[in-house]
Design an enzyme around this catalytic site. Structure first.
Site, short mmCIF file in Angstrom:
data_model
loop_
_atom_site.label_atom_id
_atom_site.label_comp_id
_atom_site.label_asym_id
_atom_site.label_seq_id
_atom_site.Cartn_x
_atom_site.Cartn_y
_atom_site.Cartn_z
N ASP A 23 -7.97 -5.75 -0.08
CA ASP A 23 -8.29 -6.39 -0.99
C ASP A 23 -7.90 -7.87 -0.92
O ASP A 23 -8.51 -8.81 -1.59
CB ASP A 23 -8.01 -5.84 -2.34
CG ASP A 23 -8.36 -4.76 -2.75
OD1 ASP A 23 -9.55 -4.29 -2.26
OD2 ASP A 23 -7.55 -3.60 -3.08
N HIS A 35 0.91 -1.26 0.09
CA HIS A 35 -0.20 0.01 -0.07
C HIS A 35 0.98 1.28 0.01
O HIS A 35 1.91 1.03 0.67
CB HIS A 35 -1.00 0.11 1.20
CG HIS A 35 -2.20 0.89 0.96
ND1 HIS A 35 -2.04 2.32 1.43
CD2 HIS A 35 -3.37 0.93 0.50
CE1 HIS A 35 -3.12 3.11 1.11
NE2 HIS A 35 -4.00 1.97 0.67
#
Ligand code: CMC
Length: 430
Positions: free
Chosen positions: A365, A307
Protein backbone atom coordinates in the site's frame (compact mmCIF):
# COMPACT_ATOMS: atom_id res chain seq x y z
CA UNK A 1 -0.60 -33.43 4.60
CA UNK A 2 0.81 -36.50 6.43
CA UNK A 3 -0.06 -36.74 10.12
CA UNK A 4 2.11 -39.63 11.33
CA UNK A 5 4.04 -37.26 13.63
CA UNK A 6 2.46 -36.28 16.94
CA UNK A 7 3.11 -33.73 19.67
CA UNK A 8 2.44 -34.33 23.36
CA UNK A 9 0.58 -31.89 25.56
CA UNK A 10 0.60 -32.24 29.34
CA UNK A 11 -2.34 -30.68 31.21
CA UNK A 12 -2.62 -31.31 34.97
CA UNK A 13 -0.58 -34.50 34.61
CA UNK A 14 -2.84 -35.85 31.87
CA UNK A 15 -1.10 -36.39 28.54
CA UNK A 16 -2.74 -35.71 25.19
CA UNK A 17 -1.40 -36.56 21.79
CA UNK A 18 -1.89 -34.03 19.02
CA UNK A 19 -1.35 -34.98 15.36
CA UNK A 20 1.24 -32.81 13.59
CA UNK A 21 0.20 -31.93 10.03
CA UNK A 22 2.91 -31.33 7.44
CA UNK A 23 2.14 -28.78 4.73
CA UNK A 24 3.69 -28.86 1.24
CA UNK A 25 5.96 -26.09 2.47
CA UNK A 26 6.01 -23.93 5.61
CA UNK A 27 5.82 -24.62 9.35
CA UNK A 28 4.21 -27.80 10.67
CA UNK A 29 0.71 -27.44 12.12
CA UNK A 30 -0.61 -28.88 15.38
CA UNK A 31 -4.04 -30.38 14.85
CA UNK A 32 -6.10 -29.35 17.89
CA UNK A 33 -9.51 -30.22 16.44
CA UNK A 34 -10.20 -32.92 19.03
CA UNK A 35 -8.54 -31.14 21.96
CA UNK A 36 -11.68 -29.70 23.53
CA UNK A 37 -13.53 -33.01 23.29
CA UNK A 38 -10.63 -34.92 24.84
CA UNK A 39 -9.08 -32.45 27.29
CA UNK A 40 -11.90 -29.98 27.98
CA UNK A 41 -9.68 -26.96 27.17
CA UNK A 42 -9.76 -24.32 24.46
CA UNK A 43 -6.76 -22.65 22.85
CA UNK A 44 -6.46 -18.85 23.03
CA UNK A 45 -5.15 -16.89 20.05
CA UNK A 46 -6.66 -13.41 19.52
CA UNK A 47 -5.78 -12.13 16.06
CA UNK A 48 -5.04 -15.71 14.94
CA UNK A 49 -1.28 -15.13 15.11
CA UNK A 50 -0.59 -18.86 15.56
CA UNK A 51 -3.73 -20.46 14.18
CA UNK A 52 -4.46 -21.92 10.75
CA UNK A 53 -8.19 -21.56 10.12
CA UNK A 54 -8.31 -23.90 7.11
CA UNK A 55 -6.20 -25.80 4.63
CA UNK A 56 -5.80 -24.28 1.19
CA UNK A 57 -4.04 -24.93 -2.10
CA UNK A 58 -4.32 -21.40 -3.47
CA UNK A 59 -1.69 -19.01 -2.12
CA UNK A 60 1.51 -19.38 -0.12
CA UNK A 61 3.40 -16.67 1.76
CA UNK A 62 6.84 -17.04 3.32
CA UNK A 63 6.95 -13.93 5.46
CA UNK A 64 10.62 -14.32 6.46
CA UNK A 65 11.84 -14.83 2.91
CA UNK A 66 9.44 -12.19 1.52
CA UNK A 67 7.86 -14.63 -0.93
CA UNK A 68 4.34 -14.83 -2.32
CA UNK A 69 3.15 -17.58 -4.68
CA UNK A 70 -0.20 -18.03 -6.41
CA UNK A 71 -0.70 -21.78 -6.97
CA UNK A 72 3.09 -22.16 -6.67
CA UNK A 73 4.03 -19.40 -9.13
CA UNK A 74 6.06 -16.51 -7.61
CA UNK A 75 4.32 -13.14 -7.75
CA UNK A 76 7.25 -11.38 -9.44
CA UNK A 77 7.12 -13.85 -12.36
CA UNK A 78 3.37 -13.47 -12.70
CA UNK A 79 3.62 -9.67 -12.53
CA UNK A 80 6.31 -9.66 -15.22
CA UNK A 81 5.03 -12.36 -17.59
CA UNK A 82 1.33 -12.93 -17.02
CA UNK A 83 -1.71 -10.69 -16.90
CA UNK A 84 -4.67 -10.32 -14.58
CA UNK A 85 -7.26 -12.51 -16.31
CA UNK A 86 -4.74 -15.33 -16.72
CA UNK A 87 -3.95 -14.96 -13.00
CA UNK A 88 -7.70 -15.08 -12.25
CA UNK A 89 -7.93 -18.37 -14.15
CA UNK A 90 -4.93 -19.71 -12.25
CA UNK A 91 -6.38 -18.76 -8.87
CA UNK A 92 -9.84 -20.13 -9.67
CA UNK A 93 -8.92 -23.39 -11.39
CA UNK A 94 -5.44 -24.20 -10.06
CA UNK A 95 -3.42 -24.32 -13.30
CA UNK A 96 -2.28 -21.86 -15.96
CA UNK A 97 -4.74 -22.01 -18.87
CA UNK A 98 -3.99 -23.22 -22.38
CA UNK A 99 -4.57 -20.63 -25.12
CA UNK A 100 -8.07 -22.06 -25.77
CA UNK A 101 -8.98 -22.13 -22.09
CA UNK A 102 -7.83 -18.55 -21.68
CA UNK A 103 -9.76 -17.40 -24.71
CA UNK A 104 -12.91 -19.11 -23.41
CA UNK A 105 -12.45 -17.64 -19.91
CA UNK A 106 -11.83 -14.14 -21.23
CA UNK A 107 -14.94 -14.24 -23.38
CA UNK A 108 -17.04 -15.51 -20.45
CA UNK A 109 -15.81 -12.66 -18.24
CA UNK A 110 -16.24 -10.11 -21.04
CA UNK A 111 -19.83 -11.16 -21.67
CA UNK A 112 -20.73 -10.40 -18.05
CA UNK A 113 -19.26 -6.89 -17.67
CA UNK A 114 -22.56 -5.00 -17.88
CA UNK A 115 -24.73 -4.69 -14.78
CA UNK A 116 -28.50 -5.01 -14.68
CA UNK A 117 -29.90 -1.67 -15.87
CA UNK A 118 -32.07 -1.45 -12.74
CA UNK A 119 -28.85 -1.22 -10.71
CA UNK A 120 -28.38 2.30 -12.05
CA UNK A 121 -31.41 3.34 -10.00
CA UNK A 122 -30.04 1.55 -6.99
CA UNK A 123 -26.86 3.64 -7.28
CA UNK A 124 -28.92 6.80 -7.46
CA UNK A 125 -30.25 6.12 -3.96
CA UNK A 126 -26.84 6.90 -2.48
CA UNK A 127 -25.72 10.40 -1.53
CA UNK A 128 -23.29 11.83 -4.08
CA UNK A 129 -20.67 12.37 -1.38
CA UNK A 130 -20.71 8.72 -0.23
CA UNK A 131 -17.30 7.12 -0.09
CA UNK A 132 -17.08 4.74 -3.10
CA UNK A 133 -16.33 1.88 -0.67
CA UNK A 134 -19.64 2.55 1.12
CA UNK A 135 -21.43 2.41 -2.21
CA UNK A 136 -19.60 -0.77 -3.19
CA UNK A 137 -20.47 -2.61 0.02
CA UNK A 138 -24.15 -1.81 -0.63
CA UNK A 139 -24.20 -2.48 -4.36
CA UNK A 140 -22.25 -5.74 -4.21
CA UNK A 141 -24.49 -6.95 -1.38
CA UNK A 142 -27.48 -6.05 -3.56
CA UNK A 143 -26.16 -8.24 -6.39
CA UNK A 144 -27.87 -11.18 -4.68
CA UNK A 145 -31.18 -9.38 -5.35
CA UNK A 146 -30.29 -8.71 -9.01
CA UNK A 147 -28.68 -12.09 -9.79
CA UNK A 148 -30.82 -14.41 -7.76
CA UNK A 149 -30.30 -17.20 -10.30
CA UNK A 150 -26.70 -17.69 -9.13
CA UNK A 151 -27.19 -17.77 -5.36
CA UNK A 152 -27.78 -21.49 -4.82
CA UNK A 153 -24.44 -22.44 -3.33
CA UNK A 154 -25.22 -26.16 -3.53
CA UNK A 155 -25.19 -25.99 -7.36
CA UNK A 156 -21.64 -25.99 -8.79
CA UNK A 157 -22.84 -24.31 -12.02
CA UNK A 158 -24.42 -21.42 -10.10
CA UNK A 159 -21.23 -21.08 -8.06
CA UNK A 160 -19.28 -20.82 -11.31
CA UNK A 161 -21.67 -18.23 -12.78
CA UNK A 162 -21.51 -16.16 -9.57
CA UNK A 163 -17.69 -16.24 -9.70
CA UNK A 164 -17.59 -15.02 -13.31
CA UNK A 165 -20.22 -12.37 -12.63
CA UNK A 166 -18.30 -11.01 -9.67
CA UNK A 167 -14.96 -10.84 -11.53
CA UNK A 168 -16.64 -9.26 -14.56
CA UNK A 169 -18.87 -6.74 -12.80
CA UNK A 170 -16.69 -5.46 -9.97
CA UNK A 171 -14.73 -3.06 -12.24
CA UNK A 172 -18.03 -1.78 -13.65
CA UNK A 173 -19.42 -1.27 -10.14
CA UNK A 174 -16.22 0.41 -8.87
CA UNK A 175 -16.17 2.73 -11.90
CA UNK A 176 -19.87 3.53 -11.43
CA UNK A 177 -19.27 4.34 -7.75
CA UNK A 178 -16.54 6.75 -8.86
CA UNK A 179 -18.57 8.38 -11.65
CA UNK A 180 -21.52 8.78 -9.30
CA UNK A 181 -19.34 10.46 -6.66
CA UNK A 182 -18.10 13.08 -9.15
CA UNK A 183 -21.47 13.69 -10.78
CA UNK A 184 -20.56 12.28 -14.19
CA UNK A 185 -22.71 9.87 -16.22
CA UNK A 186 -22.05 6.15 -15.89
CA UNK A 187 -19.93 4.77 -18.73
CA UNK A 188 -20.89 1.36 -20.11
CA UNK A 189 -18.13 -1.23 -20.51
CA UNK A 190 -16.52 -1.64 -23.92
CA UNK A 191 -15.90 -5.30 -24.45
CA UNK A 192 -13.33 -4.88 -27.21
CA UNK A 193 -10.96 -3.56 -24.54
CA UNK A 194 -8.92 -5.73 -22.21
CA UNK A 195 -9.92 -5.89 -18.53
CA UNK A 196 -7.63 -3.11 -17.25
CA UNK A 197 -8.19 -0.81 -20.26
CA UNK A 198 -11.92 -1.26 -19.88
CA UNK A 199 -11.73 -0.18 -16.25
CA UNK A 200 -9.73 2.94 -17.15
CA UNK A 201 -12.25 3.65 -19.93
CA UNK A 202 -15.22 3.36 -17.53
CA UNK A 203 -13.49 5.65 -15.00
CA UNK A 204 -12.07 8.34 -17.25
CA UNK A 205 -14.07 8.59 -20.44
CA UNK A 206 -17.00 10.98 -20.82
CA UNK A 207 -19.67 10.98 -23.54
CA UNK A 208 -18.50 14.37 -24.81
CA UNK A 209 -14.97 13.31 -25.78
CA UNK A 210 -13.10 10.32 -27.14
CA UNK A 211 -10.81 8.76 -24.53
CA UNK A 212 -7.77 6.75 -25.63
CA UNK A 213 -6.45 4.33 -23.07
CA UNK A 214 -2.66 4.50 -22.88
CA UNK A 215 -1.46 0.86 -23.19
CA UNK A 216 1.41 1.48 -20.76
CA UNK A 217 -1.00 2.79 -18.12
CA UNK A 218 -3.33 -0.14 -18.77
CA UNK A 219 -0.37 -2.47 -18.22
CA UNK A 220 0.45 -0.72 -14.91
CA UNK A 221 -3.23 -0.99 -13.89
CA UNK A 222 -3.25 -4.68 -14.79
CA UNK A 223 -0.15 -5.20 -12.65
CA UNK A 224 -1.83 -3.51 -9.68
CA UNK A 225 -4.79 -5.92 -10.11
CA UNK A 226 -2.40 -8.90 -10.30
CA UNK A 227 -0.41 -7.90 -7.22
CA UNK A 228 -3.59 -7.63 -5.15
CA UNK A 229 -5.37 -10.70 -6.50
CA UNK A 230 -4.98 -12.94 -3.44
CA UNK A 231 -3.11 -13.03 -0.15
CA UNK A 232 -4.14 -16.23 1.65
CA UNK A 233 -6.08 -15.95 4.94
CA UNK A 234 -5.94 -12.19 5.59
CA UNK A 235 -8.75 -10.39 7.46
CA UNK A 236 -11.09 -9.83 4.48
CA UNK A 237 -10.56 -13.33 3.05
CA UNK A 238 -11.20 -14.85 6.46
CA UNK A 239 -14.33 -12.69 6.65
CA UNK A 240 -15.51 -14.04 3.28
CA UNK A 241 -14.84 -17.61 4.43
CA UNK A 242 -16.57 -17.10 7.78
CA UNK A 243 -19.61 -15.48 6.14
CA UNK A 244 -19.67 -18.27 3.54
CA UNK A 245 -19.37 -21.00 6.15
CA UNK A 246 -22.95 -20.30 7.22
CA UNK A 247 -24.17 -20.95 3.68
CA UNK A 248 -24.64 -17.25 2.82
CA UNK A 249 -24.69 -16.52 -0.92
CA UNK A 250 -21.46 -15.43 -2.66
CA UNK A 251 -22.54 -11.83 -3.28
CA UNK A 252 -23.31 -11.36 0.42
CA UNK A 253 -19.95 -12.93 1.31
CA UNK A 254 -17.97 -10.68 -1.04
CA UNK A 255 -19.83 -7.63 0.30
CA UNK A 256 -18.68 -8.72 3.79
CA UNK A 257 -15.11 -9.00 2.47
CA UNK A 258 -15.30 -5.49 0.99
CA UNK A 259 -16.55 -4.10 4.31
CA UNK A 260 -13.62 -5.69 6.14
CA UNK A 261 -11.09 -4.57 3.53
CA UNK A 262 -12.11 -0.95 4.03
CA UNK A 263 -10.38 -0.67 7.44
CA UNK A 264 -7.14 1.38 7.52
CA UNK A 265 -5.14 -1.55 8.95
CA UNK A 266 -6.04 -3.55 5.83
CA UNK A 267 -7.00 -2.33 2.34
CA UNK A 268 -7.84 1.17 3.56
CA UNK A 269 -4.11 1.64 4.18
CA UNK A 270 -3.47 2.70 0.57
CA UNK A 271 -5.72 5.74 0.97
CA UNK A 272 -4.37 6.39 4.47
CA UNK A 273 -0.75 6.10 3.26
CA UNK A 274 -1.15 8.71 0.55
CA UNK A 275 -3.05 11.04 2.87
CA UNK A 276 -0.24 10.64 5.40
CA UNK A 277 2.40 11.48 2.76
CA UNK A 278 0.44 14.59 1.85
CA UNK A 279 0.07 15.54 5.52
CA UNK A 280 3.84 15.18 6.04
CA UNK A 281 4.09 17.53 3.07
CA UNK A 282 7.83 18.13 2.89
CA UNK A 283 10.94 16.11 3.59
CA UNK A 284 11.80 18.41 6.55
CA UNK A 285 8.74 17.19 8.45
CA UNK A 286 9.66 13.49 8.23
CA UNK A 287 11.63 13.27 11.52
CA UNK A 288 8.59 14.58 13.42
CA UNK A 289 6.38 11.82 11.96
CA UNK A 290 9.01 9.14 12.54
CA UNK A 291 9.13 10.24 16.18
CA UNK A 292 5.33 10.08 16.43
CA UNK A 293 5.34 6.54 14.96
CA UNK A 294 7.88 5.44 17.57
CA UNK A 295 6.11 7.10 20.50
CA UNK A 296 4.28 4.45 22.54
CA UNK A 297 1.81 7.07 23.78
CA UNK A 298 0.88 8.20 20.27
CA UNK A 299 -1.50 5.96 18.30
CA UNK A 300 0.00 7.20 15.01
CA UNK A 301 1.48 4.51 12.76
CA UNK A 302 3.36 4.94 9.51
CA UNK A 303 0.67 3.86 7.07
CA UNK A 304 1.96 1.55 4.37
CA UNK A 305 4.56 0.10 6.76
CA UNK A 306 4.52 -3.25 8.55
CA UNK A 307 2.72 -6.48 7.92
CA UNK A 308 1.45 -9.36 10.03
CA UNK A 309 3.17 -11.98 7.90
CA UNK A 310 6.02 -10.27 6.01
CA UNK A 311 8.98 -9.72 8.26
CA UNK A 312 11.13 -8.98 5.24
CA UNK A 313 10.33 -6.77 2.25
CA UNK A 314 6.78 -7.29 0.93
CA UNK A 315 7.45 -8.83 -2.53
CA UNK A 316 4.44 -6.97 -3.92
CA UNK A 317 5.95 -3.67 -2.75
CA UNK A 318 9.16 -4.42 -4.72
CA UNK A 319 7.22 -4.80 -7.98
CA UNK A 320 4.96 -1.86 -7.12
CA UNK A 321 7.97 0.38 -6.51
CA UNK A 322 9.41 -0.44 -9.95
CA UNK A 323 6.01 0.12 -11.48
CA UNK A 324 5.69 3.50 -9.72
CA UNK A 325 9.00 4.62 -11.23
CA UNK A 326 7.89 3.49 -14.71
CA UNK A 327 4.48 5.19 -14.51
CA UNK A 328 5.88 8.46 -13.19
CA UNK A 329 8.55 8.45 -15.92
CA UNK A 330 5.88 7.77 -18.51
CA UNK A 331 3.73 10.60 -17.26
CA UNK A 332 6.73 12.89 -16.90
CA UNK A 333 6.16 13.32 -13.15
CA UNK A 334 9.61 13.88 -11.66
CA UNK A 335 9.27 16.51 -8.99
CA UNK A 336 6.14 15.20 -7.37
CA UNK A 337 6.40 16.30 -3.68
CA UNK A 338 4.45 13.25 -2.46
CA UNK A 339 6.90 10.94 -4.21
CA UNK A 340 9.85 12.81 -2.77
CA UNK A 341 8.42 12.48 0.74
CA UNK A 342 7.70 8.77 0.12
CA UNK A 343 11.25 8.04 -1.06
CA UNK A 344 12.87 9.92 1.81
CA UNK A 345 10.51 8.43 4.39
CA UNK A 346 11.30 4.94 3.13
CA UNK A 347 15.04 5.62 3.32
CA UNK A 348 14.92 7.08 6.84
CA UNK A 349 12.59 4.37 8.19
CA UNK A 350 14.69 1.54 6.72
CA UNK A 351 17.77 2.87 8.52
CA UNK A 352 16.00 3.52 11.83
CA UNK A 353 16.67 1.11 14.71
CA UNK A 354 12.95 0.98 15.73
CA UNK A 355 11.81 -0.14 12.27
CA UNK A 356 14.76 -2.52 11.81
CA UNK A 357 14.19 -4.19 15.18
CA UNK A 358 10.43 -4.59 14.60
CA UNK A 359 11.00 -5.68 10.99
CA UNK A 360 8.74 -3.00 9.60
CA UNK A 361 9.13 -2.60 5.84
CA UNK A 362 7.05 -0.74 3.27
CA UNK A 363 4.10 -2.88 2.19
CA UNK A 364 2.14 -2.96 -1.06
CA UNK A 365 0.00 0.00 0.00
CA UNK A 366 2.97 2.32 0.36
CA UNK A 367 3.57 2.60 -3.40
CA UNK A 368 0.23 1.73 -5.00
CA UNK A 369 -1.29 5.09 -4.05
CA UNK A 370 1.53 6.98 -5.76
CA UNK A 371 0.80 5.18 -9.05
CA UNK A 372 -2.96 5.55 -8.73
CA UNK A 373 -2.69 9.25 -7.94
CA UNK A 374 -0.44 9.78 -10.97
CA UNK A 375 -3.02 8.00 -13.11
CA UNK A 376 -5.65 10.48 -11.97
CA UNK A 377 -7.56 8.53 -9.33
CA UNK A 378 -8.65 10.35 -6.15
CA UNK A 379 -7.57 8.73 -2.89
CA UNK A 380 -11.14 7.56 -2.22
CA UNK A 381 -10.82 5.18 -5.21
CA UNK A 382 -7.67 3.43 -3.98
CA UNK A 383 -9.44 0.92 -1.74
CA UNK A 384 -12.23 0.17 -4.28
CA UNK A 385 -9.45 -0.71 -6.76
CA UNK A 386 -7.94 -3.04 -4.15
CA UNK A 387 -11.41 -4.55 -3.63
CA UNK A 388 -12.04 -5.24 -7.30
CA UNK A 389 -8.57 -6.80 -7.64
CA UNK A 390 -9.06 -9.01 -4.56
CA UNK A 391 -12.49 -10.24 -5.60
CA UNK A 392 -10.97 -13.15 -7.52
CA UNK A 393 -8.99 -14.23 -4.46
CA UNK A 394 -12.06 -14.04 -2.24
CA UNK A 395 -14.17 -16.01 -4.67
CA UNK A 396 -11.45 -18.64 -5.26
CA UNK A 397 -11.12 -19.11 -1.48
CA UNK A 398 -14.91 -19.21 -1.07
CA UNK A 399 -15.25 -21.83 -3.85
CA UNK A 400 -12.48 -23.91 -2.31
CA UNK A 401 -14.27 -23.83 1.05
CA UNK A 402 -17.73 -24.64 -0.33
CA UNK A 403 -16.31 -27.52 -2.39
CA UNK A 404 -14.57 -29.01 0.67
CA UNK A 405 -16.64 -31.84 2.20
CA UNK A 406 -15.13 -31.03 5.61
CA UNK A 407 -16.55 -27.50 5.51
CA UNK A 408 -18.24 -26.55 8.80
CA UNK A 409 -19.72 -23.31 10.01
CA UNK A 410 -16.95 -21.17 11.54
CA UNK A 411 -17.56 -20.77 15.24
CA UNK A 412 -14.62 -19.58 17.41
CA UNK A 413 -14.80 -19.99 21.18
CA UNK A 414 -13.70 -17.48 23.82
CA UNK A 415 -11.90 -16.98 27.09
CA UNK A 416 -14.75 -15.64 29.22
CA UNK A 417 -13.61 -13.02 31.74
CA UNK A 418 -17.03 -11.54 32.62
CA UNK A 419 -19.12 -11.78 35.80
CA UNK A 420 -20.06 -15.03 37.44
CA UNK A 421 -23.74 -15.93 37.45
CA UNK A 422 -25.70 -13.41 39.53
CA UNK A 423 -29.32 -12.65 40.30
CA UNK A 424 -31.25 -9.86 38.61
CA UNK A 425 -31.76 -6.77 40.82
CA UNK A 426 -34.96 -4.78 40.51
CA UNK A 427 -34.43 -1.19 39.32
CA UNK A 428 -35.72 0.32 42.57
CA UNK A 429 -33.04 -1.39 44.61
CA UNK A 430 -30.01 -0.76 42.32
N1 CMC B 1 4.31 2.24 12.29
C1 CMC B 1 4.87 2.22 13.53
N2 CMC B 1 4.92 1.14 14.33
C2 CMC B 1 4.36 0.00 13.87
C3 CMC B 1 3.76 -0.06 12.59
C4 CMC B 1 3.76 1.09 11.80
N3 CMC B 1 3.20 1.08 10.58
N4 CMC B 1 3.29 -1.31 12.38
C5 CMC B 1 3.57 -2.01 13.50
N5 CMC B 1 4.23 -1.21 14.39
C6 CMC B 1 4.74 -1.62 15.70
C7 CMC B 1 3.58 -1.82 16.69
O1 CMC B 1 3.29 -0.63 17.39
C8 CMC B 1 4.13 -2.91 17.58
O2 CMC B 1 5.02 -2.33 18.48
P1 CMC B 1 5.20 -2.97 19.95
O3 CMC B 1 5.73 -4.36 19.75
O4 CMC B 1 6.16 -2.05 20.64
O5 CMC B 1 3.83 -2.98 20.59
C9 CMC B 1 4.96 -3.79 16.61
O6 CMC B 1 5.35 -2.90 15.55
C10 CMC B 1 4.19 -4.98 16.06
O7 CMC B 1 3.02 -4.48 15.42
P2 CMC B 1 1.58 -5.11 15.53
O8 CMC B 1 0.58 -4.01 15.38
O9 CMC B 1 1.49 -5.98 16.75
O10 CMC B 1 1.59 -6.03 14.24
P3 CMC B 1 0.34 -6.65 13.55
O11 CMC B 1 0.85 -7.85 12.84
O12 CMC B 1 -0.77 -6.84 14.52
O13 CMC B 1 -0.12 -5.51 12.52
C11 CMC B 1 -0.34 -4.20 10.60
C12 CMC B 1 0.23 -5.48 11.19
C13 CMC B 1 -0.19 -4.22 9.08
C14 CMC B 1 -1.84 -4.08 10.94
C15 CMC B 1 0.43 -2.99 11.19
O14 CMC B 1 1.80 -3.08 10.85
C16 CMC B 1 -0.14 -1.66 10.72
O15 CMC B 1 -1.11 -1.17 11.29
N6 CMC B 1 0.48 -1.03 9.67
C17 CMC B 1 -0.04 0.20 9.10
C18 CMC B 1 -1.27 -0.09 8.24
C19 CMC B 1 -0.92 -0.74 6.93
O16 CMC B 1 -0.02 -0.32 6.22
N7 CMC B 1 -1.69 -1.80 6.58
C20 CMC B 1 -1.55 -2.48 5.29
C21 CMC B 1 -1.07 -3.89 5.40
S1 CMC B 1 -0.61 -4.58 3.81
C22 CMC B 1 -2.06 -4.63 2.86
C23 CMC B 1 -3.11 -5.49 3.44
O17 CMC B 1 -2.86 -6.64 3.82
O18 CMC B 1 -4.26 -5.04 3.50
Amino acid sequence: MADSKTAKLLINNAEFELPVLTPTVGPEVLDIRKLYGQADVFTYDPGFTSTASCDSTITYIDGDAGELWYRGYPIDQLAAKSHYLEVCYLLLYGELPTADQLHDFESRVTRHTMVHEQMHYFFRGFRRDSHPMATMVGVVGAMSAFYHDSTDIGDPWQREVAAIRLIAKLPTIAAMAYKYSIGQPFVYPKNELDYASNFLHMCFSVPAETYHVDPALARAMDRIFTLHADHEQNASTSTVRLAGSSGANPFACIAAGIACLWGPAHGGANQAALEMLREIGTVDNIPEYIAKAKDKNDPFKLMGFGHRVYKNFDPRAKVMKESADEVLDLLGVHNNPTLQVAKELEKIALEDEYFIEKKLYPNVDFYSGIILEAMGFPTSMFTPIFALSRTVGWIAQWKEMIGDPQNKIGRPRQLYIGSLKRDYIDIETR
